[in-house]
Design a protein around this motif. Structure first.
Motif, PDB file in Angstrom:
ATOM      1  N   LEU A 173      -1.004  10.821  12.709  1.00 53.47           N
ATOM      2  CA  LEU A 173      -1.090  10.277  11.773  1.00 53.47           C
ATOM      3  C   LEU A 173      -2.402  11.245  10.922  1.00 53.47           C
ATOM      4  O   LEU A 173      -2.467  12.551  11.785  1.00 53.47           O
ATOM      5  N   GLU A 174      -2.161  11.311   9.816  1.00 53.52           N
ATOM      6  CA  GLU A 174      -3.246  11.962   9.352  1.00 53.52           C
ATOM      7  C   GLU A 174      -5.298  11.527   8.752  1.00 53.52           C
ATOM      8  O   GLU A 174      -5.305  10.590   8.961  1.00 53.52           O
ATOM      9  N   ALA A 175      -5.738  12.333   9.642  1.00 53.73           N
ATOM     10  CA  ALA A 175      -6.809  11.698   9.063  1.00 53.73           C
ATOM     11  C   ALA A 175      -8.020  12.411   8.359  1.00 53.73           C
ATOM     12  O   ALA A 175      -7.586  13.850   7.437  1.00 53.73           O
ATOM     13  N   ARG A 176      -8.421  11.750   7.796  1.00 54.40           N
ATOM     14  CA  ARG A 176      -8.832  11.867   6.411  1.00 54.40           C
ATOM     15  C   ARG A 176     -10.236  11.163   6.482  1.00 54.40           C
ATOM     16  O   ARG A 176     -11.300  10.444   7.279  1.00 54.40           O
ATOM     17  N   GLN A 177     -11.416  11.826   5.868  1.00 60.59           N
ATOM     18  CA  GLN A 177     -12.943  12.789   5.636  1.00 60.59           C
ATOM     19  C   GLN A 177     -13.147  10.963   5.515  1.00 60.59           C
ATOM     20  O   GLN A 177     -12.765  10.971   3.947  1.00 60.59           O
ATOM     21  N   GLU A 178     -14.100  10.343   5.880  1.00 58.81           N
ATOM     22  CA  GLU A 178     -14.615   9.597   4.888  1.00 58.81           C
ATOM     23  C   GLU A 178     -16.329   9.403   4.653  1.00 58.81           C
ATOM     24  O   GLU A 178     -17.183  10.096   5.222  1.00 58.81           O
ATOM     25  N   GLY A 179     -16.295   9.293   3.043  1.00 61.16           N
ATOM     26  CA  GLY A 179     -17.947   9.832   2.705  1.00 61.16           C
ATOM     27  C   GLY A 179     -18.912   8.732   3.631  1.00 61.16           C
ATOM     28  O   GLY A 179     -19.696   8.926   4.379  1.00 61.16           O
ATOM     29  N   ASP A 210       2.154   6.823   6.158  1.00 59.52           N
ATOM     30  CA  ASP A 210       2.380   6.269   4.680  1.00 59.52           C
ATOM     31  C   ASP A 210       2.159   5.620   3.454  1.00 59.52           C
ATOM     32  O   ASP A 210       1.952   4.481   3.318  1.00 59.52           O
ATOM     33  N   GLY A 211       0.301   5.957   4.264  1.00 61.71           N
ATOM     34  CA  GLY A 211      -0.472   5.220   2.896  1.00 61.71           C
ATOM     35  C   GLY A 211      -1.340   4.472   2.797  1.00 61.71           C
ATOM     36  O   GLY A 211      -2.326   3.787   2.253  1.00 61.71           O
ATOM     37  N   LEU A 212      -1.456   4.171   4.404  1.00 62.78           N
ATOM     38  CA  LEU A 212      -1.792   2.471   5.202  1.00 62.78           C
ATOM     39  C   LEU A 212      -2.821   3.264   5.843  1.00 62.78           C
ATOM     40  O   LEU A 212      -2.784   4.114   6.916  1.00 62.78           O
ATOM     41  N   PHE A 268     -10.235  -1.061  13.642  1.00 67.45           N
ATOM     42  CA  PHE A 268      -8.168  -1.216  13.422  1.00 67.45           C
ATOM     43  C   PHE A 268      -8.418  -2.231  12.411  1.00 67.45           C
ATOM     44  O   PHE A 268      -8.911  -3.157  12.148  1.00 67.45           O
ATOM     45  N   HIS A 269      -7.736  -1.837  11.411  1.00 67.34           N
ATOM     46  CA  HIS A 269      -7.132  -3.452  10.412  1.00 67.34           C
ATOM     47  C   HIS A 269      -5.902  -3.613  10.784  1.00 67.34           C
ATOM     48  O   HIS A 269      -5.027  -3.209  10.276  1.00 67.34           O
ATOM     49  N   VAL A 306      -1.840  -1.907  10.412  1.00 71.35           N
ATOM     50  CA  VAL A 306      -0.613  -1.694  11.450  1.00 71.35           C
ATOM     51  C   VAL A 306       0.277  -2.561  11.573  1.00 71.35           C
ATOM     52  O   VAL A 306       1.468  -2.362  11.794  1.00 71.35           O
ATOM     53  N   ALA A 307       0.236  -4.107  11.326  1.00 74.04           N
ATOM     54  CA  ALA A 307       1.880  -4.777  11.663  1.00 74.04           C
ATOM     55  C   ALA A 307       2.478  -3.849  10.578  1.00 74.04           C
ATOM     56  O   ALA A 307       3.751  -4.475  10.590  1.00 74.04           O
TER      57      ALA A 307
END
Lengths: 341, 871
Positions: free
Chosen positions: B703-709, B725-727, B756-757, B761-762
């Motif tokens: 999974l790509e970890a993206r810093q959130e502001g 996958d962009g989700l 979690f969303h 995930v589904a």
């Protein structure tokens, strides 16, 4: 003479072997007697050239016999020592099992969600799919399509939460019936669990939001007997296979004939107690054959298809099943309450 | 609805079997809620069990008893739950000092609680007998108002004594019976051992008047009268009806005619009031009602006022038709009309309040103005008073919707509106009028004056004829009932078979009903039986729901859906130690403000109810509340989650999203036990472990970890999302320090939040379902460690990504295993330690193969990130 020495070595080696109590002592013993270079037997073998030619062969054979005997004895002893050592280690490893566990305590399920999941599981076994619908509803799906007249009291602001800018919080999961039938043709076989809202004052018995599970089955030749059979099967799986179930006439705007399902009290077995208010029965929920005009409302031909619907309170079922005296306990989330489930 | 049993019994020619009433009611669609015995003075006398009975230290003849009266004491407080806790059960123990010689521990006796005023007039107060407080009194039969001379009472008690003796294996002879009976009157009455405790003694001994409380569903207006219930019970086979229908006075005119009084009514709103009947009764005297009438009314829960009003209420309860008496002297009977209220009209109603009448309100008026809110409440100005000598009795048919609207807009409900709203019998209007006049004349004197009027809309009420296809009944019910049996069942309920369907053709459905049989609906069922399916329901009830065979519908296909991904998230979170909680989705607006960019994004209730104001935009505030509650109560930490919806108000639409939100406050490892890691709090990296751990268990890795502001509620420098996958699958981080104080959380500690969303995930899982097996290399790997020094602003993920980019096919994995900043490296710099693993799919790699690739990567890293190798 030399044979006597060999015999003497054998006797001594065997005696020492019996006294070797550890793997290290065993190794030392092996080097001392069986070592290739300086082992006593090897040294004895080195004396062969000094013997008369006729003595050499029997001497060599007897030394080899002794060597084999010692090796065999070593194997036996080694196994003994290993097992002794293991026994010793096991003894030392012994712990006080009453000391606390290490690591994190696993979490617990909330009672209401557990009750919901159990109900869903039973209906899945009976072939029902699970559907969901919005909690932010409109009057059509929550009332009109379900045959609730325009001026029916349940539409009053004291019985329904309306939203700023229109719409409302659904007061029943029956709205999911309509939404599902709008997009699916029979055969339909679903349950719809979910949260519903009614502006009740908070008391031990009432909370302004709670959970229901709605069921709907529409197909050709669905009968009232099917409704009874399905719900009885559910009740018996939930409360025990010998549990009695009864259906008595009732009224809902969206079913006809309508019924109320009662289950023989799970605490007194029907003889009457406080939980069942001395009636011997506990109300499980409402049900009935889908009213033909509801089918017409969603474009399903009531002459060809018939169906049944039912609704049950999840929180209520959980409270009865686990004897929770006050509904506020469900929402307070005290860890000492949660831990019990 | 409450009805005295004797009133109901009066409707039957046969003896009414009390024990069969409950079943007969529920088979007819009604429910017997309770069957109470009412005897003034016995309201607070209950059954109690004597647990202990010891002699009084200061008195020879007194004894101190501990008595269990079960939940009886909490009967007054309706807020007490039925399943009372142990503590509450304890409070049901009473101390009572008694002089009775005949009681002992184990006995069940009548206990008069403090505050009782017994039928004998004796009052029970909190007494102190020789220094010991006594909270009640044991009663004898005499004190319960029973009398030895009353044959019913005496024989009942004698039967009880025989039963008690039999339970002990003793047969009483005649003399012993008499003695036992007399003892019950003289001494404390000892009840049989199987008597339930905590119950009103009147119910146990059946003392006084028996009153039924019947629950009536909204569709069964016909059940709101004694006659209506009697009809239903008779149809259920409970007995032979003997309604006094034929004995009415009719329209006879007796006495002196007073021709100057004219009675006239006009239907100006026939869509709301299609029938209006009235009659004048003159020469009556207003006064108290006869005892039998006021008693029955009071038992039914209606206050007795005077003989005129009581007569109206009595007939209403008796037949279900609301009636109203106007003082003839205060109305203009020649100009009565049923019409809509006119603009700015007002009326002072009987309860004394002045009401503005909304334009659609149906009123009864005369030429001077409104006299009554039709079907809801009369006006004060035309009401019966002590001076009244003549009245106009009104019996009308108002449409349910009209009355419901009036009652709602005026916020006014009455016994009358309750019945009109549910529908009264439009065919029985005159019958009720005449019966009311009969009773009025009987209890208040006077006589009928002139003729009754009966004004109707043309043709009203039209006969209601409904078709029934008997085979359709079988199809709906899964039963098999012959057509004739169905007709017989309907006949028992008052549905008579009609010759043909008069408007069958008109309804346009003649085709499907061509072979149908047609039934005329009796007036009292016109409101709920209008269609074929309604007749089928009637037949189902007559068959008995229990007699319809249980079947299971055939299962042709299996359901499509799988358990939702949120169930797996819940399970995995529990495995990590989180506890599931249940949180409210309607919350105070203030709690949500920092979770939306503006108040317009909140879904708001039109009428907030206390703390219930808006739909939540985040579950976090509720979780913080739960944490606060538990920490305040001594919990050392809180690891909790809930899976629920959040609600967003868009410009033109609203959305509901499922979220699984977890919160961890306090030490996640407590360092208490040997070899355990040191204690530490839930921080960012622990939260990341929860996020990756849960998703990893679902098979979602890399999974790509993206810093959130700026994630609402999260620390802006310690918040991130995991993306695949962009989700965006999960958002997590540390709790924003600004939330610590408002929720009284321990200061200076970190707390972790993971959101979690499930929908994303589904979706992600669904996309991956089609993936197949990817072969892996069976040859050994070559590993190289390296440390590089670079600007501390460069994030590790970037370095790993560029290493991958430069690595080519042989680089299998890059891992960061240390990050160091301190005296060993220049200020503003940081040392990253990387582990690189190389592997080929088809051979064992040699150093000479790896070396140039490794050097190439290092070279790329140094140039790309302005880094140097650390030696």
């Amino acid at each position: 003479m030399t044979l006597t020495i060999a015999d003497e070595i054998r006797e001594r080696a065997l005696a020492e072997l019996a006294g070797a109590g550890s793997r290290a002592e065993l190794d030392e013993w092996a080097i001392r007697y069986l070592g290739r270079e300086r082992g006593e037997l090897s040294r004895l073998l080195k004396t062969i050239p000094t013997l008369a030619p006729a003595e050499r062969k029997p001497f060599g054979e007897s030394i080899n016999a002794i060597k084999k005997a010692l090796e065999a004895a070593q194997g036996v002893r080694a196994a003994e020592v290993r097992s002794q050592e293991l026994g010793q280690r096991l003894l030392e490893d012994r712990v006080d099992v009453t000391l606390p566990a290490r690591g994190t305590e696993p979490g617990h399920e909330h009672l209401v969600y557990r009750a919901r999941d159990e109900m869903i599981e039973t209906f899945r076994l009976l072939g029902f799919d699970v559907a969901e619908g919005p909690e932010l509803e409109d009057e059509w799906h929550n009332f009109s399509a379900l045959n609730t007249p325009e001026d029916h009291p349940s539409r009053d602001a004291q019985d329904t939460f309306y939203l700023q800018g229109g719409g409302l919080l659904r007061t029943q999961t029956s709205s999911v019936q309509i939404r599902y039938m709008e997009h699916h043709q029979p055969p339909i076989r679903i349950v719809a669990p979910g949260r519903v809202y009614r502006p009740d004052t908070i008391t031990p018995r009432h909370y302004p939001l709670f959970h229901q599970i709605e069921g709907l089955l529409v197909d050709e030749n669905v009968t009232f007997g099917d409704l009874k059979g399905t719900l009885s099967a559910f009740a018996r799986r939930t409360f025990g296979q010998s549990r009695k179930v009864r259906f008595r006439p009732s009224f809902f705007p969206f079913t006809e004939p309508s019924a109320e399902m009662d289950v023989e009290c799970i605490f007194c077995g029907g003889s009457g107690c406080r939980v069942c208010s001395h009636s011997g029965w506990i109300e499980m929920g409402g049900c009935g054959m889908v009213d033909p005009s509801v089918l017409t409302n969603v474009g399903i031909d009531p002459e060809r298809y018939t169906g049944f619907a039912f609704g049950m309170g999840i929180d209520r079922t959980a409270m009865i099943r686990y004897q929770v005296p006050d509904i506020r306990l469900l929402w307070e989330n005290d860890l000492r309450f949660l831990r019990q489930f | 609805m409450r009805i005295p049993l004797e009133w109901l019994a009066e409707k039957f020619a046969t003896e009414l079997d009390r024990s069969a009433i409950a079943t007969a009611l529920f088979e007819s669609g009604f429910e017997l809620e309770s069957l109470d015995w009412i005897r003034p003075g016995l309201e607070t006398v209950v059954t109690g069990r004597i647990l202990t009975c010891e002699s009084h230290p200061n008195a020879d003849r007194l004894r101190i008893c501990s008595v269990d009266v079960a939940e009886a004491r909490s009967h007054g407080g309706s807020s007490t739950p039925k399943g009372a806790s142990a503590a509450e059960a304890d409070s049901s123990l009473l101390t009572i000092v008694t002089a009775a010689p005949n009681v002992q521990a184990g006995d069940i006796v009548p206990v008069a609680l403090v505050g009782s005023r017994l039928p004998t007039g004796k009052e029970i107060g909190l007494g102190k007998l020789r220094g010991v407080e006594s909270y009640g009194m044991f009663c004898s039969a005499t004190e319960l108002g029973m009398a030895l001379e009353a044959p019913g009472d005496a024989s009942r008690l004698e039967a009880m004594e025989v039963k008690k003796a039999a339970a002990r294996g003793v047969v009483l002879d005649a003399a012993a019976r008499v003695r036992a009976r007399e003892d019950a009157f003289e001494f404390v009455l000892v009840l049989p051992t199987d008597t339930p405790i905590g119950r009103p003694i009147a119910d146990i001994l059946e003392l006084g008047d028996c009153v039924l409380e019947v629950a009536i569903t909204a569709n069964r207006g016909d059940g709101l009268s004694v006659t209506g219930l009697a009809r239903a019970l008779a149809a259920a086979g409970l007995g032979q009806l003997a309604l006094a229908g034929g004995a009415l006075g009719g329209g006879s005119v007796a006495g002196t005619p007073l021709p100057e009084v004219k009675l006239n009514a006009a239907l100006e709103a026939p869509d709301l009031c299609p029938r209006y009947t009235a009659r004048i009764v003159s020469g009556l005297a207003v006064g108290p009602s006869p005892e039998w009438m006021s008693r029955r009314l009071e038992l039914a829960g209606i206050r007795s006022l005077n003989n005129v009003i009581d007569a109206m209420n009595y007939v209403m309860l008796d037949v279900g038709q609301p009636l109203h008496a106007f003082d003839l002297a205060r109305i203009d009977a020649a100009t009565i009309s049923a019409r809509r209220a006119r603009p700015l009209e007002r009326l002072t109603t009987l309860d004394g309040s002045v009401r503005d009448l909304p334009p659609d309100t149906l009123v009864i008026a005369d030429a001077r103005g409104p006299l009554a809110v039709a079907g809801v409440m009369g006006g004060l100005g035309s009401s019966v008073s002590a001076a009244t000598t003549s009245v106009m009795v009104e019996s009308a048919y108002f449409l349910p919707g009209a009355i419901r609207r009036s009652a709602r807009t005026l916020g006014l409900n009455s016994e009358s509106s309750y019945r009109f709203e549910r529908g009264v019998d439009p065919e029985a209007t005159v019958e009720a009028l005449e019966r009311a006049c009969d009773l009025l004349i009987q209890v208040a004197g006077g006589q009928r004056l002139g003729a009754a009027i009966d004004v109707r809309r043309q043709g009203f009420p039209e006969p209601l004829v409904v078709p029934l296809r008997p085979e359709r009944t079988d199809r709906i019910l899964g039963a098999s009932v012959s057509a004739d049996d169905q007709a017989r069942m309907l006949a028992s309920l008052g549905f008579s078979e009609a010759q043909a369907g008069p408007d069958a053709a008109a309804s346009g459905r003649s085709e499907i009903y061509r072979d149908a049989r047609w039934f005329t609906v009796p007036g009292w069922r016109r409101h709920d039986v209008t269609r074929e399916i309604d007749l089928i329901e009637e037949i189902a009830q007559r068959i008995g729901y229990g007699a319809i065979l249980d079947t299971l519908p055939p299962l042709a296909t299996l359901p499509d859906s799988r358990p939702p991904v949120s169930d797996r998230l819940r399970e995995l979170l529990r495995g990590l130690g989180f506890w599931e909680v249940l949180t409210n989705s309607v919350v105070p607006a203030a709690s949500q403000q920092s979770f939306v960019s503006g108040p317009d994004e909140l879904v708001k209730l039109a009428r907030p109810m206390g703390d219930l104001q808006v739909m939540r935009a985040s579950l976090l505030p509720s979780l913080l509340e739960v944490a606060r509650t538990n920490l305040n109560r001594g919990a050392s930490r809180a690891l909790i989650y809930d899976v629920g919806r959040v609600y967003v108000q868009g410009e033109s639409s609203r959305t509901e999203l499922l979220q699984a939100t977890a919160l961890a406050i306090g030490a996640v490892a407590d360092g208490m036990w040997k070899h355990a890691p040191e204690a530490y709090d839930a921080d960012f990296f622990w939260a990341k472990g929860v996020a990756t751990g849960v998703l990893g268990a679902l098979g979602l890795v890399d999974l790509e970890a993206r810093q959130e502001g700026a994630v609402p509620g999260l620390h802006p420098g310690r918040a991130a999302s995991l993306v695949l996958d962009g989700l965006v699958l999960v958002t997590f981080g540390e709790l924003h320090p600004a939330l610590v104080e408002p929720y009284d959380l321990p200061t200076g500690k970190r707390a972790a939040v993971v959101i979690f969303h499930p929908d994303a995930v589904a979706e992600c899982l669904a996309r991956r379902e089609s993936r197949g097996f990817v072969p892996f290399s069976r040859f050994p790997a070559v590993e190289r460690d390296v440390a590089i020094v670079l600007d501390q602003g460069i994030v590790a993920g970037e370095v790993v990504a560029s290493a991958r980019q430069a690595g080519g096919a042989l680089l299998e994995r890059v891992r960061v295993f240390d990050r160091y900043a301190g005296p060993q490296v220049p200020a503003g710099k940081v040392s990253l330690a990387l582990n690189l693993r190389y592997r080929a799919p088809d051979r064992t790699l040699t150093d000479s193969e790896v070396d140039p690739v490794h050097a190439g990567i290092l070279d790329h890293l140094c140039r790309q990130h302005d880094a140097t190798l650390r030696v």
